[in-house]
Design a protein around this motif. Structure first.
Motif, PDB file in Angstrom:
ATOM      1  N   TRP A  95       0.836  -1.207   0.000  1.00 61.91           N
ATOM      2  CA  TRP A  95       0.000   0.000   0.000  1.00 61.91           C
ATOM      3  C   TRP A  95       0.867   1.252   0.000  1.00 61.91           C
ATOM      4  O   TRP A  95       0.640   2.176  -0.787  1.00 61.91           O
ATOM      5  CB  TRP A  95      -0.911   0.013   1.229  1.00 61.91           C
ATOM      6  N   LEU A  96       1.845   1.293   0.889  1.00 60.40           N
ATOM      7  CA  LEU A  96       2.686   2.484   0.990  1.00 60.40           C
ATOM      8  C   LEU A  96       3.482   2.710  -0.289  1.00 60.40           C
ATOM      9  O   LEU A  96       3.572   3.848  -0.782  1.00 60.40           O
ATOM     10  CB  LEU A  96       3.645   2.350   2.174  1.00 60.40           C
ATOM     11  N   THR A  97       4.043   1.641  -0.821  1.00 61.53           N
ATOM     12  CA  THR A  97       4.900   1.788  -1.995  1.00 61.53           C
ATOM     13  C   THR A  97       4.100   2.105  -3.253  1.00 61.53           C
ATOM     14  O   THR A  97       4.364   3.107  -3.935  1.00 61.53           O
ATOM     15  CB  THR A  97       5.720   0.505  -2.225  1.00 61.53           C
ATOM     16  N   LEU A  98       3.102   1.268  -3.553  1.00 56.22           N
ATOM     17  CA  LEU A  98       2.350   1.445  -4.797  1.00 56.22           C
ATOM     18  C   LEU A  98       1.381   2.619  -4.724  1.00 56.22           C
ATOM     19  O   LEU A  98       1.359   3.463  -5.610  1.00 56.22           O
ATOM     20  CB  LEU A  98       1.607   0.156  -5.141  1.00 56.22           C
ATOM     21  N   TYR A  99       0.552   2.665  -3.675  1.00 49.57           N
ATOM     22  CA  TYR A  99      -0.405   3.754  -3.556  1.00 49.57           C
ATOM     23  C   TYR A  99       0.306   5.090  -3.400  1.00 49.57           C
ATOM     24  O   TYR A  99      -0.141   6.112  -3.923  1.00 49.57           O
ATOM     25  CB  TYR A  99      -1.336   3.532  -2.370  1.00 49.57           C
ATOM     26  N   GLY A 100       1.413   5.074  -2.653  1.00 51.75           N
ATOM     27  CA  GLY A 100       2.156   6.316  -2.463  1.00 51.75           C
ATOM     28  C   GLY A 100       2.678   6.880  -3.769  1.00 51.75           C
ATOM     29  O   GLY A 100       2.736   8.098  -3.956  1.00 51.75           O
ATOM     30  N   GLN A 101       3.064   6.006  -4.697  1.00 56.28           N
ATOM     31  CA  GLN A 101       3.542   6.451  -6.004  1.00 56.28           C
ATOM     32  C   GLN A 101       2.385   6.702  -6.972  1.00 56.28           C
ATOM     33  O   GLN A 101       2.398   7.681  -7.726  1.00 56.28           O
ATOM     34  CB  GLN A 101       4.492   5.402  -6.591  1.00 56.28           C
ATOM     35  N   LEU A 102       1.388   5.825  -6.939  1.00 60.33           N
ATOM     36  CA  LEU A 102       0.276   5.937  -7.883  1.00 60.33           C
ATOM     37  C   LEU A 102      -0.528   7.213  -7.673  1.00 60.33           C
ATOM     38  O   LEU A 102      -0.934   7.872  -8.638  1.00 60.33           O
ATOM     39  CB  LEU A 102      -0.635   4.710  -7.743  1.00 60.33           C
ATOM     40  N   PHE A 103      -0.741   7.588  -6.418  1.00 60.89           N
ATOM     41  CA  PHE A 103      -1.587   8.749  -6.114  1.00 60.89           C
ATOM     42  C   PHE A 103      -0.783   9.947  -5.599  1.00 60.89           C
ATOM     43  O   PHE A 103      -1.344  10.852  -4.991  1.00 60.89           O
ATOM     44  CB  PHE A 103      -2.634   8.368  -5.070  1.00 60.89           C
ATOM     45  N   ARG A 104       0.527   9.965  -5.859  1.00 61.67           N
ATOM     46  CA  ARG A 104       1.354  11.014  -5.270  1.00 61.67           C
ATOM     47  C   ARG A 104       0.982  12.408  -5.761  1.00 61.67           C
ATOM     48  O   ARG A 104       1.189  13.393  -5.059  1.00 61.67           O
ATOM     49  CB  ARG A 104       2.830  10.742  -5.538  1.00 61.67           C
ATOM     50  N   ARG A 105       0.385  12.516  -6.945  1.00 60.89           N
ATOM     51  CA  ARG A 105       0.030  13.835  -7.476  1.00 60.89           C
ATOM     52  C   ARG A 105      -1.373  14.281  -7.059  1.00 60.89           C
ATOM     53  O   ARG A 105      -1.804  15.368  -7.418  1.00 60.89           O
ATOM     54  CB  ARG A 105       0.135  13.825  -9.005  1.00 60.89           C
ATOM     55  N   VAL A 106      -2.060  13.413  -6.280  1.00 62.63           N
ATOM     56  CA  VAL A 106      -3.401  13.789  -5.852  1.00 62.63           C
ATOM     57  C   VAL A 106      -3.353  14.989  -4.914  1.00 62.63           C
ATOM     58  O   VAL A 106      -4.341  15.717  -4.768  1.00 62.63           O
ATOM     59  CB  VAL A 106      -4.100  12.587  -5.161  1.00 62.63           C
ATOM     60  N   VAL A 107      -2.207  15.228  -4.271  1.00 61.29           N
ATOM     61  CA  VAL A 107      -2.085  16.370  -3.359  1.00 61.29           C
ATOM     62  C   VAL A 107      -2.168  17.698  -4.107  1.00 61.29           C
ATOM     63  O   VAL A 107      -2.349  18.750  -3.488  1.00 61.29           O
ATOM     64  CB  VAL A 107      -0.769  16.300  -2.563  1.00 61.29           C
ATOM     65  N   GLU A 108      -2.034  17.642  -5.446  1.00 64.56           N
ATOM     66  CA  GLU A 108      -2.120  18.864  -6.246  1.00 64.56           C
ATOM     67  C   GLU A 108      -3.567  19.301  -6.471  1.00 64.56           C
ATOM     68  O   GLU A 108      -3.803  20.404  -6.971  1.00 64.56           O
ATOM     69  CB  GLU A 108      -1.421  18.654  -7.594  1.00 64.56           C
ATOM     70  N   ILE A 109      -4.516  18.446  -6.129  1.00 62.70           N
ATOM     71  CA  ILE A 109      -5.928  18.824  -6.262  1.00 62.70           C
ATOM     72  C   ILE A 109      -6.223  19.945  -5.277  1.00 62.70           C
ATOM     73  O   ILE A 109      -5.908  19.834  -4.076  1.00 62.70           O
ATOM     74  CB  ILE A 109      -6.850  17.628  -5.974  1.00 62.70           C
ATOM     75  N   PRO A 110      -6.815  21.034  -5.721  1.00 59.41           N
ATOM     76  CA  PRO A 110      -7.131  22.133  -4.798  1.00 59.41           C
ATOM     77  C   PRO A 110      -8.014  21.661  -3.644  1.00 59.41           C
ATOM     78  O   PRO A 110      -9.010  20.964  -3.857  1.00 59.41           O
ATOM     79  CB  PRO A 110      -7.882  23.133  -5.685  1.00 59.41           C
ATOM     80  N   GLY A 111      -7.609  21.996  -2.451  1.00 58.58           N
ATOM     81  CA  GLY A 111      -8.386  21.623  -1.277  1.00 58.58           C
ATOM     82  C   GLY A 111      -7.929  20.353  -0.601  1.00 58.58           C
ATOM     83  O   GLY A 111      -8.453  19.997   0.460  1.00 58.58           O
ATOM     84  N   PHE A 112      -6.944  19.641  -1.187  1.00 61.49           N
ATOM     85  CA  PHE A 112      -6.501  18.392  -0.566  1.00 61.49           C
ATOM     86  C   PHE A 112      -5.864  18.660   0.792  1.00 61.49           C
ATOM     87  O   PHE A 112      -6.076  17.912   1.743  1.00 61.49           O
ATOM     88  CB  PHE A 112      -5.522  17.654  -1.482  1.00 61.49           C
ATOM     89  N   GLY A 113      -5.049  19.698   0.871  1.00 63.37           N
ATOM     90  CA  GLY A 113      -4.551  20.125   2.172  1.00 63.37           C
ATOM     91  C   GLY A 113      -3.341  19.380   2.686  1.00 63.37           C
ATOM     92  O   GLY A 113      -3.093  19.368   3.895  1.00 63.37           O
ATOM     93  N   ALA A 114      -2.570  18.735   1.802  1.00 59.35           N
ATOM     94  CA  ALA A 114      -1.344  18.048   2.228  1.00 59.35           C
ATOM     95  C   ALA A 114      -0.279  18.262   1.169  1.00 59.35           C
ATOM     96  O   ALA A 114      -0.572  18.352  -0.022  1.00 59.35           O
ATOM     97  CB  ALA A 114      -1.592  16.558   2.428  1.00 59.35           C
ATOM     98  N   GLY A 115       0.973  18.373   1.610  1.00 57.76           N
ATOM     99  CA  GLY A 115       2.055  18.617   0.672  1.00 57.76           C
ATOM    100  C   GLY A 115       2.657  17.354   0.107  1.00 57.76           C
ATOM    101  O   GLY A 115       3.255  17.375  -0.972  1.00 57.76           O
ATOM    102  N   SER A 116       2.531  16.239   0.808  1.00 58.51           N
ATOM    103  CA  SER A 116       3.114  14.972   0.378  1.00 58.51           C
ATOM    104  C   SER A 116       2.100  13.864   0.617  1.00 58.51           C
ATOM    105  O   SER A 116       1.564  13.734   1.719  1.00 58.51           O
ATOM    106  CB  SER A 116       4.404  14.684   1.161  1.00 58.51           C
TER     107      SER A 116
END
Length: 257
Positions: A36-57
């Motif tokens: 989960w950490l390895t694959l999901y962390g890489q697969l969804f790493r750009r989701v933080v760019e969605i306005p309102g997500f509220g996390a940098g990493s």
């Protein structure tokens, strides 16, 4: 009270020895969160760019969620041990001794909480290797272990209670599979609450998994300690209520035996 504590301790040691004798089980339960950490962390790493997500990493956001998910799924299978004891006659032999009846359940719940704590430490270390940080320091780590262990204790008690009521592996497996993923996705383990549909946010407020995820995330960042304490109190109440429910299931089993 001394008898209860002594019996709980010795039964806890029995469960710990059983776990140590089968180290492959520990490895298997850690493989999935690492994926989960390895694959999901890489697969969804750009989701933080969605306005309102509220996390940098995203790995920073995901690590507490994976800790809590591991606590949920790992402890939910605790009832399989009870069913094995019922099938092999171990439970009958225990009940033929003067061992404290409550200690039989409490030892299993404590074993689940202890296992969750160890797994949480390993997952946090792996998250650090992938780039997560813990600004909350030692206090944050302790709080994460506390809330994840409380969730694990509560889920373990419910699992054991269900096992005593159904006495069938198939039923327990079906229930765990039915509720496990919905409880996860009705929380902020993967997605920020601000981006969730309103009906999911409403349901998440009554979800112990979401309480633990939010508390672990705040503790990891060293923020909102009052909210962390409030979530911890709610999870403690959940764990106590689950143990009481499992105790009633144990009494029902003994009457039916």
């Amino acid at each position: 009270m001394n008898t209860f504590l002594s019996d709980t301790w010795h039964l806890l040691l029995r469960h710990v020895r059983t776990t140590i004798r089968i180290p492959i089980w520990i490895a298997i339960t850690l493989i999935q969160p690492v994926i989960w950490l390895t694959l999901y962390g890489q697969l969804f790493r750009r989701v933080v760019e969605i306005p309102g997500f509220g996390a940098g990493s995203y790995i920073q956001f995901l690590t507490p969620g994976v800790v809590v998910m591991t606590a949920l799924f790992g402890s939910a299978w605790s009832g399989m041990g009870i069913i094995e004891d019922l099938t092999e006659g171990v439970m009958d032999r225990l009940l033929a001794t003067p061992v404290s009846r409550i200690a039989i359940l409490s030892a299993r719940v404590l074993h689940a909480a202890l296992t969750v704590a160890v797994q949480s430490i390993i997952i946090l270390l792996f998250g650090l290797l992938l780039g997560a940080r813990i600004p909350g320091g030692v206090a944050g780590c302790v709080a994460i272990l506390w809330v994840s262990s409380l969730l694990g204790a509560g889920m373990s008690a419910l699992s054991n209670g269900l096992a005593l009521v159904t006495r069938r592996e198939e039923t327990l497996i079906a229930v765990i599979n039915f509720f496990g993923l919905p409880l996860t996705f009705l929380s902020t383990a993967f997605m920020a609450s601000e981006l969730m549909p309103p009906w999911i946010r409403t349901l998440a407020r009554a979800n112990p998994v979401d309480w633990a995820v939010n508390a672990a995330r705040d503790a990891m960042l060293g923020l909102h300690w009052a909210e962390v304490a409030r979530a911890g109190a709610m999870l403690l109440a959940f764990a106590v209520g689950s143990v009481l429910a499992a105790t009633q299931a144990f009494k029902a089993y003994r009457r039916a035996s």
